[in-house]
Scaffold this active site. Structure first.
Site, PDB file in Angstrom:
ATOM      1  N   ASP A   1       0.700  -1.122   0.130  1.00 38.27           N
ATOM      2  CA  ASP A   1       0.166   0.294   0.241  1.00 38.27           C
ATOM      3  C   ASP A   1       0.604   1.458   0.117  1.00 38.27           C
ATOM      4  O   ASP A   1       0.704   2.207  -0.658  1.00 38.27           O
ATOM      5  CB  ASP A   1      -0.896  -0.295   1.355  1.00 38.27           C
ATOM      6  CG  ASP A   1      -2.019  -0.981   1.299  1.00 38.27           C
ATOM      7  OD1 ASP A   1      -1.915  -2.489   0.459  1.00 38.27           O
ATOM      8  OD2 ASP A   1      -2.098  -0.926   2.572  1.00 38.27           O
TER       9      ASP A   1
ATOM     10  N   ASP B   1      -2.694   5.207  -2.735  1.00 40.32           N
ATOM     11  CA  ASP B   1      -2.134   4.096  -2.517  1.00 40.32           C
ATOM     12  C   ASP B   1      -1.308   3.632  -3.853  1.00 40.32           C
ATOM     13  O   ASP B   1      -1.562   3.732  -4.669  1.00 40.32           O
ATOM     14  CB  ASP B   1      -3.058   3.822  -1.466  1.00 40.32           C
ATOM     15  CG  ASP B   1      -3.788   3.498  -0.456  1.00 40.32           C
ATOM     16  OD1 ASP B   1      -3.173   4.635   0.047  1.00 40.32           O
ATOM     17  OD2 ASP B   1      -4.154   2.883   0.143  1.00 40.32           O
TER      18      ASP B   1
ATOM     19  N   HIS C   1      -7.981  -0.064  -3.669  1.00 41.98           N
ATOM     20  CA  HIS C   1      -6.673  -0.882  -3.960  1.00 41.98           C
ATOM     21  C   HIS C   1      -7.314  -1.835  -5.579  1.00 41.98           C
ATOM     22  O   HIS C   1      -7.639  -2.504  -5.212  1.00 41.98           O
ATOM     23  CB  HIS C   1      -6.171  -2.418  -3.203  1.00 41.98           C
ATOM     24  CG  HIS C   1      -5.657  -0.525  -2.557  1.00 41.98           C
ATOM     25  ND1 HIS C   1      -5.176  -1.558  -1.039  1.00 41.98           N
ATOM     26  CD2 HIS C   1      -4.929   0.041  -2.499  1.00 41.98           C
ATOM     27  CE1 HIS C   1      -4.908  -0.655   0.231  1.00 41.98           C
ATOM     28  NE2 HIS C   1      -4.874   0.653  -0.910  1.00 41.98           N
TER      29      HIS C   1
ATOM     30  N   ASP D   1      -4.912  -4.620  -6.379  1.00 39.20           N
ATOM     31  CA  ASP D   1      -4.713  -5.984  -6.941  1.00 39.20           C
ATOM     32  C   ASP D   1      -5.628  -7.232  -6.375  1.00 39.20           C
ATOM     33  O   ASP D   1      -5.343  -8.743  -5.671  1.00 39.20           O
ATOM     34  CB  ASP D   1      -4.244  -6.121  -5.803  1.00 39.20           C
ATOM     35  CG  ASP D   1      -3.497  -5.481  -4.986  1.00 39.20           C
ATOM     36  OD1 ASP D   1      -4.558  -4.863  -4.317  1.00 39.20           O
ATOM     37  OD2 ASP D   1      -2.565  -5.211  -4.480  1.00 39.20           O
TER      38      ASP D   1
ATOM     39  N   CYS E   1      -0.787  -8.004  -0.694  1.00 39.19           N
ATOM     40  CA  CYS E   1      -0.926  -6.820  -0.085  1.00 39.19           C
ATOM     41  C   CYS E   1      -0.155  -6.896   0.774  1.00 39.19           C
ATOM     42  O   CYS E   1       1.013  -6.181   1.730  1.00 39.19           O
ATOM     43  CB  CYS E   1      -1.992  -6.803   0.550  1.00 39.19           C
ATOM     44  SG  CYS E   1      -3.381  -6.702  -0.712  1.00 39.19           S
TER      45      CYS E   1
HETATM   46  O1  DAV Z   1     -12.260  -6.248  -2.378  1.00 41.37           O
HETATM   47  O2  DAV Z   1     -10.913  -5.220  -3.255  1.00 41.37           O
HETATM   48  C1  DAV Z   1      -8.700  -5.786  -1.789  1.00 41.37           C
HETATM   49  C2  DAV Z   1      -7.700  -4.813  -0.385  1.00 41.37           C
HETATM   50  C3  DAV Z   1      -6.032  -4.913  -1.060  1.00 41.37           C
HETATM   51  N1  DAV Z   1      -5.819  -3.862   0.044  1.00 41.37           N
HETATM   52  C4  DAV Z   1     -11.162  -5.876  -2.641  1.00 41.37           C
HETATM   53  C5  DAV Z   1     -10.304  -5.248  -1.173  1.00 41.37           C
END
Ligand code: DAV
Length: 358
Positions: free
Chosen positions: A113, A191, A240, A242, A342
């Site tokens: 992050d 981020d 995010h 990913d 992550c």
């Molecule tokens: O459900 O997209 C992803 C969180 C990754 N840090 C989501 C949460």
């Protein structure tokens, strides 16, 4: 001629991984309630954040996650990867700026992050959550060490995080039908986990922690060698990228089929691998993420992939697609909002800057 490879060297998500930072979970603190959490976090935990912001997470949850993280590190080491860890930092202390106060910080569990590695450079993200303002402290000794060994070290403009950055009306208008964000364009923020690297092409989503100014800052900072492409997905609460798309190898893109309804035009020539639905049971505690954290895998090279041990449908799909799957238990760590991608940031992958798109 100096042919020692740079200590920091990573251009994509799949070249052979040689060195990685893996987060730590000790000291993880419940972030205080804020509109940026309202926009992204599972509704059922709102009260926890509202009532317990600034307190440490329960010890039993921390120690279960710690064991998994340590096992993950051993797996990486047994695959030949050098593992470095940030300092264990306790984030349960209040702090303030001239304009605001925070009951405490958050954690150093998710290096993805906060740090963006592009080539030989480590970039500190200007993060939008006030509870993450001092997260960088945990990485300071590592960053200094990499700098002394030749890395380029930089940081996005230090954000002020004043009230003008936030859209406090978020979610208030029931007739709002277009996607709204909890942050404004008052100053650049991002981020690192909203970005994915595919050589000269870098992909990003605008989100509740990454604004257009943040993306523009990074594009100008990187210069014309790199092209940043902004993608949009069917995600009403983006934060995010990913757990939405994961490039696994040149020409292979794993997608979250709930969020990727149209393949971004640049990926039209790639094999699209639609992930099976997550196997995470309903009773699994997930404070900060949807179940799609299942696809947050880590590539050790173009074939080897680390996957959560219980994600049987994903494991069998990845095998069918020709990957070598390495299993690791990570459900207790998932509780804290991330999985293998992550929880890491790649410091060095053996490879050079390439273009993967025509
Ligand atoms: O459900 O997209 C992803 C969180 C990754 N840090 C989501 C949460």
């Amino acid at each position: 001629m100096n042919d020692t490879p740079p200590i920091v060297n990573s251009f994509n998500e799949w070249d052979p991984l040689e060195e990685v930072i893996v987060g730590v979970i000790e000291g993880s603190t419940i972030p205080e309630w804020h509109v940026t959490l309202e926009a992204t976090m599972p509704k059922e935990h709102q009260n926890l954040f509202r009532q317990n912001g600034g307190k440490l997470f329960p010890e039993s949850q921390i120690s279960a996650a710690k064991k998994e993280l340590d096992d993950f590190c051993h797996i990486l080491e047994s695959e030949g990867v050098t593992v470095r860890r940030p300092d264990s930092t306790y984030f349960n202390k209040p702090y303030s700026s001239p304009e605001w106060t925070a009951q405490g910080g958050f954690y150093a569990a998710m290096p993805r992050d906060i740090l963006l590695v592009i080539g030989n450079e480590i970039i500190e993200s200007p993060m939008a959550w006030r509870s993450r303002y001092f997260e960088i402290v945990a990485y300071r000794s590592l960053l200094k060490d990499y700098f002394e060994k030749g890395a380029k070290w930089s940081a996005g403009p230090k954000p002020l995080l004043s009230d003008r950055l936030y859209n406090y009306d978020y979610g208030k208008d029931p007739n709002q039908d277009k996607l709204e964000y909890a942050i404004t364009e008052h100053e650049p923020v991002f981020d690192a986990a909203d970005f994915l690297r595919c050589g000269k092409d870098v992909f990003v989503q605008q989100s509740n922690v990454t604004n257009r100014l943040g993306i523009e800052w990074l594009q100008r900072h990187l210069g014309s060698t790199y092209r940043i492409h902004t993608l949009q997905f069917e995600d009403q609460h983006p934060m995010h990228i990913d757990a939405t798309i994961m490039p696994l190898a040149p020409g292979k893109l794993l997608i979250n089929p709930d969020r990727v309804k149209e393949i971004p035009p640049m990926f039209k020539g790639w094999d699209i691998l639609p992930a099976p639905r997550p196997a995470i049971p309903d009773e699994q505690l997930l404070y900060f993420t949807s179940k799609w954290i299942s696809i947050n895998v880590l590539m050790l090279d173009e074939k080897r992939v680390i996957v959560e041990k219980n994600e049987l449908p994903l494991i069998s799909s990845l095998k069918q697609w020709g990957f070598k799957v390495i299993l690791c238990s990570f459900r207790n760590f998932n509780t804290f909002g991330g999985s293998f991608h992550c929880a890491t940031v790649d410091i060095r992958r053996r490879g050079t800057l390439q273009s993967y798109f025509d």
